[in-house]
Design an enzyme around this catalytic site. Sequence first.
Site, PDB file in Angstrom:
ATOM      1  N   ASP A 229      -2.499   6.535  -3.378  1.00  0.00           N
ATOM      2  CA  ASP A 229      -1.342   5.874  -2.752  1.00  0.00           C
ATOM      3  C   ASP A 229      -0.737   4.790  -3.637  1.00  0.00           C
ATOM      4  O   ASP A 229      -1.097   4.643  -4.806  1.00  0.00           O
ATOM      5  CB  ASP A 229      -1.728   5.290  -1.389  1.00  0.00           C
ATOM      6  CG  ASP A 229      -2.601   4.057  -1.526  1.00  0.00           C
ATOM      7  OD1 ASP A 229      -3.379   3.989  -2.502  1.00  0.00           O
ATOM      8  OD2 ASP A 229      -2.499   3.152  -0.666  1.00  0.00           O
TER       9      ASP A 229
ATOM     10  N   LYS B   9     -11.409  -0.087  -0.743  1.00  0.00           N
ATOM     11  CA  LYS B   9     -11.482   1.356  -0.886  1.00  0.00           C
ATOM     12  C   LYS B   9     -10.925   1.712  -2.257  1.00  0.00           C
ATOM     13  O   LYS B   9     -10.191   0.921  -2.850  1.00  0.00           O
ATOM     14  CB  LYS B   9     -10.754   2.068   0.243  1.00  0.00           C
ATOM     15  CG  LYS B   9      -9.329   1.609   0.476  1.00  0.00           C
ATOM     16  CD  LYS B   9      -8.823   2.194   1.783  1.00  0.00           C
ATOM     17  CE  LYS B   9      -7.391   1.798   2.041  1.00  0.00           C
ATOM     18  NZ  LYS B   9      -7.236   0.900   3.186  1.00  0.00           N
TER      19      LYS B   9
ATOM     20  N   SER C 203       0.807  -1.214   0.000  1.00  0.00           N
ATOM     21  CA  SER C 203       0.000   0.000   0.000  1.00  0.00           C
ATOM     22  C   SER C 203       0.844   1.269   0.000  1.00  0.00           C
ATOM     23  O   SER C 203       1.620   1.494  -0.911  1.00  0.00           O
ATOM     24  CB  SER C 203      -0.944  -0.049   1.202  1.00  0.00           C
ATOM     25  OG  SER C 203      -1.852   1.007   1.146  1.00  0.00           O
ATOM     26  N   HIS C 204       0.718   2.046   1.054  1.00  0.00           N
ATOM     27  CA  HIS C 204       1.377   3.354   1.132  1.00  0.00           C
ATOM     28  C   HIS C 204       2.793   3.260   1.688  1.00  0.00           C
ATOM     29  O   HIS C 204       3.466   4.273   1.814  1.00  0.00           O
ATOM     30  CB  HIS C 204       0.538   4.266   2.020  1.00  0.00           C
ATOM     31  CG  HIS C 204       0.201   3.599   3.311  1.00  0.00           C
ATOM     32  ND1 HIS C 204      -0.737   2.588   3.387  1.00  0.00           N
ATOM     33  CD2 HIS C 204       0.702   3.743   4.541  1.00  0.00           C
ATOM     34  CE1 HIS C 204      -0.798   2.156   4.626  1.00  0.00           C
ATOM     35  NE2 HIS C 204       0.061   2.823   5.354  1.00  0.00           N
TER      36      HIS C 204
HETATM   37  C1  G1P Z   1      -3.703   1.390   8.248  1.00  0.00           C
HETATM   38  C2  G1P Z   1      -4.900   2.301   8.425  1.00  0.00           C
HETATM   39  C3  G1P Z   1      -6.167   1.542   8.147  1.00  0.00           C
HETATM   40  C4  G1P Z   1      -6.112   0.912   6.754  1.00  0.00           C
HETATM   41  C5  G1P Z   1      -4.839   0.090   6.611  1.00  0.00           C
HETATM   42  C6  G1P Z   1      -4.658  -0.430   5.193  1.00  0.00           C
HETATM   43  O1  G1P Z   1      -3.762   0.319   9.157  1.00  0.00           O
HETATM   44  O2  G1P Z   1      -4.925   2.857   9.721  1.00  0.00           O
HETATM   45  O3  G1P Z   1      -7.262   2.397   8.272  1.00  0.00           O
HETATM   46  O4  G1P Z   1      -7.217   0.102   6.525  1.00  0.00           O
HETATM   47  O5  G1P Z   1      -3.696   0.880   6.938  1.00  0.00           O
HETATM   48  O6  G1P Z   1      -4.575   0.603   4.250  1.00  0.00           O
HETATM   49  P1  G1P Z   1      -2.955   0.312  10.548  1.00  0.00           P
HETATM   50  O7  G1P Z   1      -1.513   0.527  10.219  1.00  0.00           O
HETATM   51  O8  G1P Z   1      -3.476   1.476  11.349  1.00  0.00           O
HETATM   52  O9  G1P Z   1      -3.264  -1.005  11.172  1.00  0.00           O
HETATM   53 ZN    ZN Z   2      -3.347   1.315  -0.237  1.00  0.00          ZN
END
Ligand code: G1P
Ligand code: ZN
Length: 542
Positions: A277, A376, A113-114
């Site tokens: 992202d 999402k 992801s990010h």
């Molecule tokens: C984080 C975000 C959460 C999202 C997830 C995946 O998870 O807070 O809302 O669904 O990334 O993108 P966390 O690192 O807080 O467990």
């Molecule tokens: Zn992502």
Amino acid sequence: MTIKTISTTIFNDQKPGTSGLRKKTRTFMGPHYLENYVSATFTAIGGGAGKCFVLGGDGRFFNRPAIQTILKMAAAQGAARIIVGQGGLLSTPAASHLIRLNGADGGFILSASHNPGGIDADFGLKFNAANGGPASEALTARIHDATLAIKSYDIAEVDDINLDTVGQTRIGTMVIDVVDPVADYSDLMASLFDFDAIRALFAGGFTMRFDAMHAVTGPYAHAILEDTLGAAKGTVVNGVPSEDFGKGHPDPNPIWAKELMDLMMSEAAPDMGAASDGDGDRNMIVGKGTYITPSDSLAMLAANAHLVPAYKNGIAGIARSMPTSAAADRVAEALGIPCFETPTGWKFFGTLLDAGRVTICGEESAGTGSHHVREKDGLWAVLLWLNILAARGKSVAEIQADHWQRFGRNYYARHDYEAVESARADNMMAHLRAQLDSLPGQRFAGLNVTRADDFAYTDPVDGATSAAQGIRLFFEGGARAVFRLSGTGTEGATVRLYLEQFVKQSDYAAPVEQVLEAVRAAALEISDLPNLTGRSRPDVET
Ligand code: G1P
Ligand code: ZN
């Protein structure tokens, strides 16, 4: 085709987190590491024989070799068909759509992801089920169990597959369809929104910058915003996916998308700024001179969704993750529809979407989506904003101001303390838990605690329960603080502190930090965070 059975040993750290398994890239590249997890996933779903899967990733370093490995392992399982994005690319929402469109049995999405990409950064793998959504808690538990029991895995001994040419090829009897990663997704978007109205908006001189952050949405944004909707060439920046995201951090928030934020706060700002992202499921929305928090964006989109073709008959309900602000709750109340509060992570929205109980979902972490897929969807959120702007003929700032006037404002911030020593973070959470019963009635930093709990959730559709999802502290006067540990980090623990203060008055101009100061001070005092973690200030504030 020869199938080889390879003996392996167990890795004790393959427990999936908030969104699949995320580790350092070098960990994934180590002998058997990826293979064990993929094999465990096949075991958990009852094998791959005769099944169809979607496969693709965000293009980060190790994406291509990992895809080759998964293809060869799927062939060894006897899978019937794999649909893979050209060049190995698929955004997370596009993968979710392809699973649903093709009636596939699931999909493997390669992404962290990010999180940054590169050989010294992060890699990840998540499995999505036949509904297109992230594996449920039950399925992830089965995958984890299988990683702890594995002795060997099977893999076909064949040459690498050409991923760069659209068309059909095979490994043994397994069909591999290399598809354009954008086309079906783009058709889906065209079916949801009034593209003519958005085209007219751009034709009328509306300007925008979309920062793809060197990640997977580049090709999607170029095709949809510029080529289809007529946004000026150059609207999309950083639009070529790179293996290390241009050495950046592909997280669309005011910190990591600073260049875009600076532009939007300057005289030269276009009418709207947006970013997505690494894997294209997150979004950031900025107006000229004003930032839309993700929690507010969810509420504003829900309040205006009826102006858009796909939601013209209204929305059935809204779901938000627990740390997300209560702005959406006020919209749900006004619309007379239910609002569900779920644990963090998109996997908890799946049952509600499948059952038709909600239409729009969102998280404070820049995720918004609807029943069109089971993830999402970053670009979807951008298009929904554009469609609403076109329908209302107002600016982003005007829509924001109208919203606050009508519903009040939930001032909001998230403070992240990263790479905290795990034992110290656990200790702080234990310290909070130990006080839950005694906190109500006590006063901290001038705020009275009204309620304190450790969030637990029972899925209203399938009855599944999830405990210990975050500490919630509620204060008199509409303030709330939430503490939880991240489930996506790859180094130590990340403590997330979420701060919120509801305000209903005529003027919403106060600086966010000022409004949140009391609840921040109270949260730090109750948790003893500075002392217990050794951190005097957060690493990232969004
Ligand atoms: C984080 C975000 C959460 C999202 C997830 C995946 O998870 O807070 O809302 O669904 O990334 O993108 P966390 O690192 O807080 O467990
Ligand atoms: Zn992502």
